[in-house]
Write a protein that holds these residues in place. Sequence first.
Motif, PDB file in Angstrom:
ATOM      1  N   PHE A  44     -73.036 -97.825 -19.118  1.00  0.00           N
ATOM      2  CA  PHE A  44     -74.444 -98.231 -19.081  1.00  0.00           C
ATOM      3  C   PHE A  44     -74.828 -98.840 -17.737  1.00  0.00           C
ATOM      4  CE2 PHE A  44     -73.246 -98.513 -23.641  1.00  0.00           C
ATOM      5  CZ  PHE A  44     -73.930 -97.382 -24.032  1.00  0.00           C
ATOM      6  N   GLU A  45     -73.874 -98.860 -16.803  1.00  0.00           N
ATOM      7  CA  GLU A  45     -74.113 -99.304 -15.437  1.00  0.00           C
ATOM      8  C   GLU A  45     -74.773-100.680 -15.368  1.00  0.00           C
ATOM      9  OE1 GLU A  45     -76.406 -96.007 -14.080  1.00  0.00           O
ATOM     10  OE2 GLU A  45     -74.679 -94.679 -14.021  1.00  0.00           O
ATOM     11  N   ASN A  57     -80.590 -97.728 -28.503  1.00  0.00           N
ATOM     12  CA  ASN A  57     -81.322 -96.748 -27.696  1.00  0.00           C
ATOM     13  C   ASN A  57     -80.485 -96.243 -26.526  1.00  0.00           C
ATOM     14  OD1 ASN A  57     -83.628 -96.744 -29.286  1.00  0.00           O
ATOM     15  ND2 ASN A  57     -84.551 -98.424 -28.164  1.00  0.00           N
ATOM     16  N   LEU A  58     -79.718 -97.134 -25.887  1.00  0.00           N
ATOM     17  CA  LEU A  58     -78.847 -96.719 -24.788  1.00  0.00           C
ATOM     18  C   LEU A  58     -77.766 -95.745 -25.265  1.00  0.00           C
ATOM     19  CD1 LEU A  58     -78.339-100.086 -22.855  1.00  0.00           C
ATOM     20  CD2 LEU A  58     -79.556 -98.064 -22.035  1.00  0.00           C
ATOM     21  N   ILE A  59     -77.189 -96.036 -26.409  1.00  0.00           N
ATOM     22  CA  ILE A  59     -76.170 -95.147 -26.969  1.00  0.00           C
ATOM     23  C   ILE A  59     -76.770 -93.770 -27.247  1.00  0.00           C
ATOM     24  CG2 ILE A  59     -74.709 -94.725 -28.997  1.00  0.00           C
ATOM     25  CD1 ILE A  59     -74.225 -97.792 -29.083  1.00  0.00           C
ATOM     26  N   CYS A  60     -77.984 -93.756 -27.802  1.00  0.00           N
ATOM     27  CA  CYS A  60     -78.657 -92.478 -28.094  1.00  0.00           C
ATOM     28  C   CYS A  60     -79.010 -91.733 -26.813  1.00  0.00           C
ATOM     29  CB  CYS A  60     -79.904 -92.722 -28.930  1.00  0.00           C
ATOM     30  SG  CYS A  60     -79.543 -93.305 -30.588  1.00  0.00           S
ATOM     31  N   LEU A  64     -74.048 -90.675 -27.088  1.00  0.00           N
ATOM     32  CA  LEU A  64     -72.757 -91.212 -27.514  1.00  0.00           C
ATOM     33  C   LEU A  64     -72.699 -91.514 -29.011  1.00  0.00           C
ATOM     34  CD1 LEU A  64     -72.080 -93.615 -24.518  1.00  0.00           C
ATOM     35  CD2 LEU A  64     -70.954 -91.445 -25.007  1.00  0.00           C
ATOM     36  N   GLU A  65     -73.695 -91.059 -29.748  1.00  0.00           N
ATOM     37  CA  GLU A  65     -73.719 -91.332 -31.185  1.00  0.00           C
ATOM     38  C   GLU A  65     -72.482 -90.821 -31.914  1.00  0.00           C
ATOM     39  OE1 GLU A  65     -77.753 -89.693 -31.203  1.00  0.00           O
ATOM     40  OE2 GLU A  65     -78.124 -91.204 -32.753  1.00  0.00           O
ATOM     41  N   PRO A  66     -71.980 -89.611 -31.593  1.00  0.00           N
ATOM     42  CA  PRO A  66     -70.765 -89.163 -32.286  1.00  0.00           C
ATOM     43  C   PRO A  66     -69.551 -90.056 -32.004  1.00  0.00           C
ATOM     44  CG  PRO A  66     -71.851 -87.302 -31.228  1.00  0.00           C
ATOM     45  CD  PRO A  66     -72.535 -88.545 -30.744  1.00  0.00           C
ATOM     46  N   VAL A  67     -69.505 -90.666 -30.841  1.00  0.00           N
ATOM     47  CA  VAL A  67     -68.383 -91.535 -30.481  1.00  0.00           C
ATOM     48  C   VAL A  67     -68.512 -92.890 -31.171  1.00  0.00           C
ATOM     49  CG1 VAL A  67     -67.195 -92.677 -28.555  1.00  0.00           C
ATOM     50  CG2 VAL A  67     -68.169 -90.396 -28.245  1.00  0.00           C
ATOM     51  N   PHE A  68     -69.729 -93.394 -31.249  1.00  0.00           N
ATOM     52  CA  PHE A  68     -69.985 -94.721 -31.824  1.00  0.00           C
ATOM     53  C   PHE A  68     -70.832 -94.616 -33.098  1.00  0.00           C
ATOM     54  CE2 PHE A  68     -69.488 -95.488 -27.201  1.00  0.00           C
ATOM     55  CZ  PHE A  68     -68.325 -96.238 -27.274  1.00  0.00           C
ATOM     56  N   MET A  69     -70.441 -93.711 -33.988  1.00  0.00           N
ATOM     57  CA  MET A  69     -71.211 -93.434 -35.192  1.00  0.00           C
ATOM     58  C   MET A  69     -71.381 -94.681 -36.078  1.00  0.00           C
ATOM     59  SD  MET A  69     -70.590 -90.439 -38.046  1.00  0.00           S
ATOM     60  CE  MET A  69     -69.606 -89.596 -36.861  1.00  0.00           C
ATOM     61  N   ILE A  70     -70.309 -95.391 -36.315  1.00  0.00           N
ATOM     62  CA  ILE A  70     -70.369 -96.558 -37.199  1.00  0.00           C
ATOM     63  C   ILE A  70     -71.082 -97.712 -36.511  1.00  0.00           C
ATOM     64  CG2 ILE A  70     -69.027 -98.146 -38.627  1.00  0.00           C
ATOM     65  CD1 ILE A  70     -66.876 -95.924 -38.737  1.00  0.00           C
ATOM     66  N   VAL A  71     -70.920 -97.848 -35.203  1.00  0.00           N
ATOM     67  CA  VAL A  71     -71.656 -98.867 -34.455  1.00  0.00           C
ATOM     68  C   VAL A  71     -73.155 -98.602 -34.589  1.00  0.00           C
ATOM     69  CG1 VAL A  71     -72.185 -99.745 -32.142  1.00  0.00           C
ATOM     70  CG2 VAL A  71     -69.817 -99.409 -32.825  1.00  0.00           C
ATOM     71  N   CYS A  72     -73.556 -97.343 -34.496  1.00  0.00           N
ATOM     72  CA  CYS A  72     -74.978 -96.994 -34.631  1.00  0.00           C
ATOM     73  C   CYS A  72     -75.501 -97.355 -36.012  1.00  0.00           C
ATOM     74  CB  CYS A  72     -75.200 -95.511 -34.341  1.00  0.00           C
ATOM     75  SG  CYS A  72     -74.991 -95.084 -32.611  1.00  0.00           S
ATOM     76  N   LEU A 102     -83.467 -93.238 -44.292  1.00  0.00           N
ATOM     77  CA  LEU A 102     -84.161 -92.562 -43.195  1.00  0.00           C
ATOM     78  C   LEU A 102     -83.657 -93.052 -41.837  1.00  0.00           C
ATOM     79  CD1 LEU A 102     -86.446 -90.522 -42.685  1.00  0.00           C
ATOM     80  CD2 LEU A 102     -88.034 -92.428 -42.654  1.00  0.00           C
ATOM     81  N   ALA A 103     -83.409 -94.354 -41.721  1.00  0.00           N
ATOM     82  CA  ALA A 103     -82.898 -94.906 -40.464  1.00  0.00           C
ATOM     83  C   ALA A 103     -81.479 -94.413 -40.186  1.00  0.00           C
ATOM     84  CB  ALA A 103     -82.927 -96.437 -40.506  1.00  0.00           C
ATOM     85  N   ILE A 104     -80.657 -94.354 -41.226  1.00  0.00           N
ATOM     86  CA  ILE A 104     -79.275 -93.920 -41.053  1.00  0.00           C
ATOM     87  C   ILE A 104     -79.212 -92.428 -40.731  1.00  0.00           C
ATOM     88  CG2 ILE A 104     -77.070 -93.575 -42.256  1.00  0.00           C
ATOM     89  CD1 ILE A 104     -77.733 -96.252 -43.735  1.00  0.00           C
ATOM     90  N   GLU A 105     -80.030 -91.646 -41.416  1.00  0.00           N
ATOM     91  CA  GLU A 105     -80.037 -90.187 -41.214  1.00  0.00           C
ATOM     92  C   GLU A 105     -81.145 -89.774 -40.246  1.00  0.00           C
ATOM     93  OE1 GLU A 105     -77.796 -88.194 -42.226  1.00  0.00           O
ATOM     94  OE2 GLU A 105     -76.742 -89.499 -43.612  1.00  0.00           O
ATOM     95  N   HIS A 106     -81.301 -90.524 -39.166  1.00  0.00           N
ATOM     96  CA  HIS A 106     -82.402 -90.286 -38.237  1.00  0.00           C
ATOM     97  C   HIS A 106     -82.346 -88.921 -37.554  1.00  0.00           C
ATOM     98  CE1 HIS A 106     -79.399 -91.415 -35.302  1.00  0.00           C
ATOM     99  NE2 HIS A 106     -80.186 -90.928 -34.370  1.00  0.00           N
ATOM    100  N   ILE A 107     -81.154 -88.354 -37.405  1.00  0.00           N
ATOM    101  CA  ILE A 107     -81.054 -87.038 -36.769  1.00  0.00           C
ATOM    102  C   ILE A 107     -81.708 -85.987 -37.663  1.00  0.00           C
ATOM    103  CG2 ILE A 107     -79.457 -85.231 -35.990  1.00  0.00           C
ATOM    104  CD1 ILE A 107     -77.548 -87.517 -35.175  1.00  0.00           C
TER     105      ILE A 107
END
Length: 129
Positions: A44-45, A57-60, A64-72, A102-107
Amino acid sequence: MYNSLNEKELKVKVEDLIRQFKSSLGVNLCDEIVHLKHIYSVVFESKIEVGPLKLLNLICEKNLEPVFMIVCIALRLFCTLPLTTWQRASMSQQCLNSLSLLAIEHIVASTLDFRDVIDEFANKNARKI
């Protein structure tokens, strides 16, 4: 705040969080957060810690959502908790559960055409009147 904690303190706090939300958060959350802590400044520099919504928002933005799925998931829960406690007096549990899903399944939700949903909602409300 998590950047200022050492790994042991961080793991204790994450384990407490997992105990409270065991149905939504997996045991891999601890590993993901420790990993995020180690790569945060490079990816994230920035060394400046940001709030939960900004971090999500930075992760998205970095895909990086697949890497940090549970964090998201944890961040989405955290960001909606103030809303749910405030709205609980005027909103049914079913509606709150739907908003959380809806928030969890935002994709999946981002692919929906909301015009159809709005039209269906308007038609149902028009029938009630």
